[in-house]
Design a protein around this motif. Structure first.
Motif, short mmCIF file in Angstrom:
data_model
loop_
_atom_site.label_atom_id
_atom_site.label_comp_id
_atom_site.label_asym_id
_atom_site.label_seq_id
_atom_site.Cartn_x
_atom_site.Cartn_y
_atom_site.Cartn_z
N PHE B 70 0.83 -1.21 0.00
CA PHE B 70 0.00 0.00 0.00
C PHE B 70 0.87 1.26 0.00
O PHE B 70 0.56 2.25 0.67
N SER B 71 1.96 1.22 -0.73
CA SER B 71 2.87 2.36 -0.72
C SER B 71 3.01 2.90 -2.14
O SER B 71 3.69 2.29 -2.96
N PRO B 72 2.44 4.02 -2.44
CA PRO B 72 1.63 4.85 -1.53
C PRO B 72 0.20 4.38 -1.37
O PRO B 72 -0.49 4.83 -0.46
N ALA B 73 -0.27 3.51 -2.27
CA ALA B 73 -1.65 3.04 -2.18
C ALA B 73 -1.76 1.73 -2.95
O ALA B 73 -0.89 1.38 -3.75
N HIS B 101 -5.86 -6.75 6.73
CA HIS B 101 -5.14 -7.16 7.94
C HIS B 101 -3.72 -6.62 7.86
O HIS B 101 -3.06 -6.74 6.83
N ALA B 102 -3.23 -6.07 8.97
CA ALA B 102 -1.89 -5.49 8.98
C ALA B 102 -1.37 -5.44 10.42
O ALA B 102 -2.03 -5.91 11.36
N LEU B 103 -0.17 -4.90 10.56
CA LEU B 103 0.40 -4.60 11.88
C LEU B 103 0.52 -3.08 11.99
O LEU B 103 0.71 -2.39 10.99
N TYR B 104 0.44 -2.58 13.21
CA TYR B 104 0.54 -1.13 13.36
C TYR B 104 1.45 -0.78 14.52
O TYR B 104 1.71 -1.59 15.41
N TYR B 145 -10.40 -3.55 14.30
CA TYR B 145 -9.69 -4.19 15.41
C TYR B 145 -8.29 -3.61 15.50
O TYR B 145 -7.58 -3.53 14.50
N GLY B 146 -7.89 -3.19 16.67
CA GLY B 146 -6.54 -2.67 16.87
C GLY B 146 -6.40 -1.23 16.46
O GLY B 146 -6.33 -0.35 17.32
N ALA B 147 -6.35 -0.97 15.18
CA ALA B 147 -6.22 0.39 14.68
C ALA B 147 -6.79 0.43 13.28
O ALA B 147 -6.93 -0.61 12.62
N ASN B 148 -7.13 1.62 12.83
CA ASN B 148 -7.64 1.75 11.47
C ASN B 148 -6.56 1.40 10.46
O ASN B 148 -5.43 1.90 10.53
N ARG B 172 -7.79 3.63 -6.05
CA ARG B 172 -6.67 3.75 -5.12
C ARG B 172 -7.20 3.61 -3.70
O ARG B 172 -8.06 4.37 -3.26
N LEU B 173 -6.68 2.60 -3.01
CA LEU B 173 -7.03 2.40 -1.60
C LEU B 173 -5.86 2.86 -0.75
O LEU B 173 -4.74 2.37 -0.90
N ASN B 174 -6.12 3.78 0.15
CA ASN B 174 -5.07 4.37 0.98
C ASN B 174 -5.13 3.83 2.40
O ASN B 174 -6.20 3.67 2.98
N LYS B 175 -3.95 3.60 2.95
CA LYS B 175 -3.86 3.15 4.34
C LYS B 175 -3.69 4.36 5.26
O LYS B 175 -3.39 5.47 4.82
N THR B 176 -3.87 4.13 6.55
CA THR B 176 -3.58 5.17 7.53
C THR B 176 -2.08 5.15 7.83
O THR B 176 -1.37 4.17 7.53
#
Lengths: 181, 192
Positions: B70-73, B101-104, B145-148, B172-176
């Motif tokens: 997701f870099s940049p999207a 699903h990811a880690l933050y 869950y956890g964070a956006n 384009r899907l953007n992450k936080t």
């Protein structure tokens, strides 16, 4: 590397039963098994001119189940969810049509229901403002009355969708995805 | 299959165009030319769903799964070959629904996930007109869950009329900025 897999769909008929590909036996306390009928999904497309009256509107779609016995422990799908986009088109030219509107609408009954159900249990409308350069201005793109047009009949175990237009003077195309379970 | 219901004003058909794909970050999703989701070249004025010369695309539903930084999207590109600009009703509604699903950052690398739905309804009355960077008509994150993970209000869709016979939807899907890893995704897409 290309991992794209494309499945060519097979077409189904309007009145095809939805008790495929299998029904599964249910356990029951009195050792009389019933059957759990599969849900299904698909797409639909239809068109109608607006000169239907409420009483003369035909059933356009019938999603008909075919239970193979009358056990009360049978569990047929009783919920229908539609994702519908409606286009309204005027009578001139090739390209003009009004802005589309998307609806998510669902009806649901219970396996023991004995009367026809047309209760909307969920309704969501997604729409944008009418395009100011659109050749036709309909004001209200809602041209289908789902409350009168969407029904579940517990006798025939079938869902039906009927065109009940709310607006005259335009032609409509309806298309979308249905989910039954 | 089309079926005349005995009234010349009503025609209906049932079909289904499912497509599944595994995203490898290089592919453009192009429905097979034989897929029933596309208008036929020989659809003339007499085709069952023709109105004043317009032939609609069949609804299309599919599923994408994969992992991306997701870099940049995350870019999802759907291309549809079509007949021309005058004889089709283009897709005007796009809906994505799925899980990320990811880690933050925060307390170390902690699991995070979203269950989301994005809907775009376009004012696309002329297939030859391109529209760029449209924000969702509606966006929902049902469960977090956890964070956006997804930043839904900054996601965009662009419709491009590449030519009279080729149309492209670019999403384009953007992450936080909380996300600290690649993102695994399962997304159902719907074109109507």
């Amino acid at each position: 590397m290309s991992n794209i897999e494309v499945q060519i769909p097979s077409l189904s008929s309007v009145t095809r039963g939805i008790n495929y590909p299998a029904n599964y036996p249910l356990p029951s306390s009195d050792n009389i098994n019933g059957y759990l009928y599969n849900g299904t999904k698909g797409s639909f497309i239809a068109k109608a001119n607006s000169d239907f009256s409420v009483t003369a509107s035909p059933d356009i779609f019938e999603w008909k189940q075919r239970p193979d016995n009358g056990l009360i422990t049978n569990q047929e799908p009783v919920t229908l969810i539609l994702k519908v986009v409606i286009y309204s088109i005027d009578n001139t030219g090739q390209t003009p049509f009004n802005t589309s509107t998307m609806f998510e609408v669902s009806i649901s009954s219970s396996p023991g229901q004995t009367t026809t159900t047309n209760t909307i249990v969920d309704f969501i409308e997604y729409t944008t403002v009418p395009n100011p350069t659109s050749p036709i201005a309909l004001g209200d793109p809602i041209s289908l009355d789902f409350i009168q047009g969407l029904r579940y009949d517990p006798t025939t175990k079938s869902f039906t969708l009927r065109f009940v237009p709310k607006k005259l003077g335009v032609k409509d195309i309806y298309k979308g995805i249905y989910y039954i379970y | 299959m089309s079926q005349d219901q005995g009234n010349t004003n009503a025609r209906a058909s049932l079909s289904y165009s499912p497509e599944t794909a595994i995203w490898d970050n290089t592919n453009v999703i192009i429905p097979d030319a034989n897929s029933s989701c596309l208008p036929l070249n020989n659809d003339g004025l007499s085709s069952p769903f023709n109105i004043n010369g317009n032939n609609p695309y069949q609804p299309l539903e599919g599923f994408i799964t994969g992992e991306d930084d997701f870099s940049p999207a995350l870019g999802l590109i759907f291309e549809f070959n079509t007949v021309d600009n005058d004889h089709v009703l283009p897709y005007t509604t796009v809906q994505l629904e799925g899980t990320l699903h990811a880690l933050y950052f925060g307390g170390g690398s902690t699991p995070a996930s979203d269950f989301f739905k994005l809907t775009w309804v376009l004012n696309l009355y002329d297939p030859a007109t391109s529209q760029v960077n449209l924000f969702p008509t509606n966006s929902d994150i049902y469960i977090n869950y956890g964070a956006n993970v997804l930043n839904p209000t900054t996601c965009t869709l662009s419709y491009s009329s590449i030519s009279a016979t080729s149309k492209k939807f670019s999403i384009r899907l953007n992450k936080t900025n909380l996300v600290n890893s690649d993102i695994a995704f399962d997304i159902r897409y719907l074109f109507i």
